[in-house]
Write a protein that holds these residues in place. Structure first.
Motif, PDB file in Angstrom:
ATOM      1  N   VAL A 156       0.863  -1.178   0.000  1.00  0.00           N
ATOM      2  CA  VAL A 156       0.000   0.000   0.000  1.00  0.00           C
ATOM      3  C   VAL A 156       0.899   1.227   0.000  1.00  0.00           C
ATOM      4  N   GLY A 157       0.664   2.134  -0.943  1.00  0.00           N
ATOM      5  CA  GLY A 157       1.471   3.345  -1.031  1.00  0.00           C
ATOM      6  C   GLY A 157       0.738   4.414  -1.807  1.00  0.00           C
ATOM      7  N   SER A 158       1.492   5.346  -2.342  1.00  0.00           N
ATOM      8  CA  SER A 158       0.923   6.450  -3.124  1.00  0.00           C
ATOM      9  C   SER A 158       1.649   6.568  -4.451  1.00  0.00           C
ATOM     10  N   THR A 159       0.917   7.085  -5.443  1.00  0.00           N
ATOM     11  CA  THR A 159       1.522   7.344  -6.748  1.00  0.00           C
ATOM     12  C   THR A 159       2.186   8.715  -6.709  1.00  0.00           C
ATOM     13  N   ASP A 160       2.848   9.089  -7.804  1.00  0.00           N
ATOM     14  CA  ASP A 160       3.486  10.392  -7.868  1.00  0.00           C
ATOM     15  C   ASP A 160       2.466  11.527  -7.827  1.00  0.00           C
ATOM     16  N   ARG A 161       1.197  11.233  -8.050  1.00  0.00           N
ATOM     17  CA  ARG A 161       0.130  12.244  -7.984  1.00  0.00           C
ATOM     18  C   ARG A 161      -0.606  12.218  -6.653  1.00  0.00           C
ATOM     19  N   GLY A 162      -0.099  11.422  -5.702  1.00  0.00           N
ATOM     20  CA  GLY A 162      -0.691  11.366  -4.380  1.00  0.00           C
ATOM     21  C   GLY A 162      -1.921  10.484  -4.264  1.00  0.00           C
ATOM     22  N   VAL A 163      -2.167   9.645  -5.256  1.00  0.00           N
ATOM     23  CA  VAL A 163      -3.308   8.734  -5.239  1.00  0.00           C
ATOM     24  C   VAL A 163      -2.882   7.437  -4.562  1.00  0.00           C
ATOM     25  N   GLN A 164      -3.726   6.921  -3.672  1.00  0.00           N
ATOM     26  CA  GLN A 164      -3.427   5.671  -2.984  1.00  0.00           C
ATOM     27  C   GLN A 164      -3.456   4.512  -3.983  1.00  0.00           C
ATOM     28  N   ILE A 165      -2.457   3.639  -3.880  1.00  0.00           N
ATOM     29  CA  ILE A 165      -2.376   2.464  -4.745  1.00  0.00           C
ATOM     30  C   ILE A 165      -2.169   1.231  -3.870  1.00  0.00           C
ATOM     31  N   VAL A 166      -2.888   0.172  -4.213  1.00  0.00           N
ATOM     32  CA  VAL A 166      -2.786  -1.094  -3.492  1.00  0.00           C
ATOM     33  C   VAL A 166      -2.456  -2.186  -4.501  1.00  0.00           C
ATOM     34  N   LYS A 167      -1.439  -2.960  -4.198  1.00  0.00           N
ATOM     35  CA  LYS A 167      -1.058  -4.099  -5.034  1.00  0.00           C
ATOM     36  C   LYS A 167      -1.114  -5.336  -4.149  1.00  0.00           C
ATOM     37  N   PHE A 168      -1.844  -6.339  -4.599  1.00  0.00           N
ATOM     38  CA  PHE A 168      -1.952  -7.602  -3.869  1.00  0.00           C
ATOM     39  C   PHE A 168      -1.686  -8.711  -4.871  1.00  0.00           C
TER      40      PHE A 168
END
Length: 100
Positions: free
Chosen positions: A60-72
């Motif tokens: 769980v982190g953020s993209t360069d645009r500050g959007v939350q991203i989840v990879k499972f």
């Protein structure tokens, strides 16, 4: 959802379905040589010993645009809600949401 809420939601679903696995949590900083989707600090959980997936990660982190991203596992989504997490759980581990 917050990072903690996402981790808790995934962890509870995995614990209800599987036994005898190991889970390790960690934090890491992304590097310039990474895949470019995550930026900055990433919160990760590594699950070991789950049926056909001997090792699967939740990140769980953020993209360069500050959007939350989840990879499972091999799947990912942006700014997830419970339905999105249910889809990731079903796709990666075959976990169906229990009807209440």
């Amino acid at each position: 959802m917050t990072t903690e809420e996402i981790q808790h939601y995934i962890n509870e679903a995995v614990r209800k379905k599987f036994e005898g696995f190991k889970a390790e949590s960690m934090e890491m900083m992304t590097s310039e040589g990474g895949d470019g989707r995550f930026l900055g600090k990433v919160y990760a959980m590594r699950y070991l010993g789950i049926s056909e997936n001997p090792e699967i990660y939740l990140a769980v982190g953020s993209t360069d645009r500050g959007v939350q991203i989840v990879k499972f596992g091999n799947s990912e989504c942006l700014t997830p809600q419970e339905g999105d997490l249910d889809f990731l759980l079903q796709k990666e581990l075959g976990i169906e949401k229990e009807e209440e």
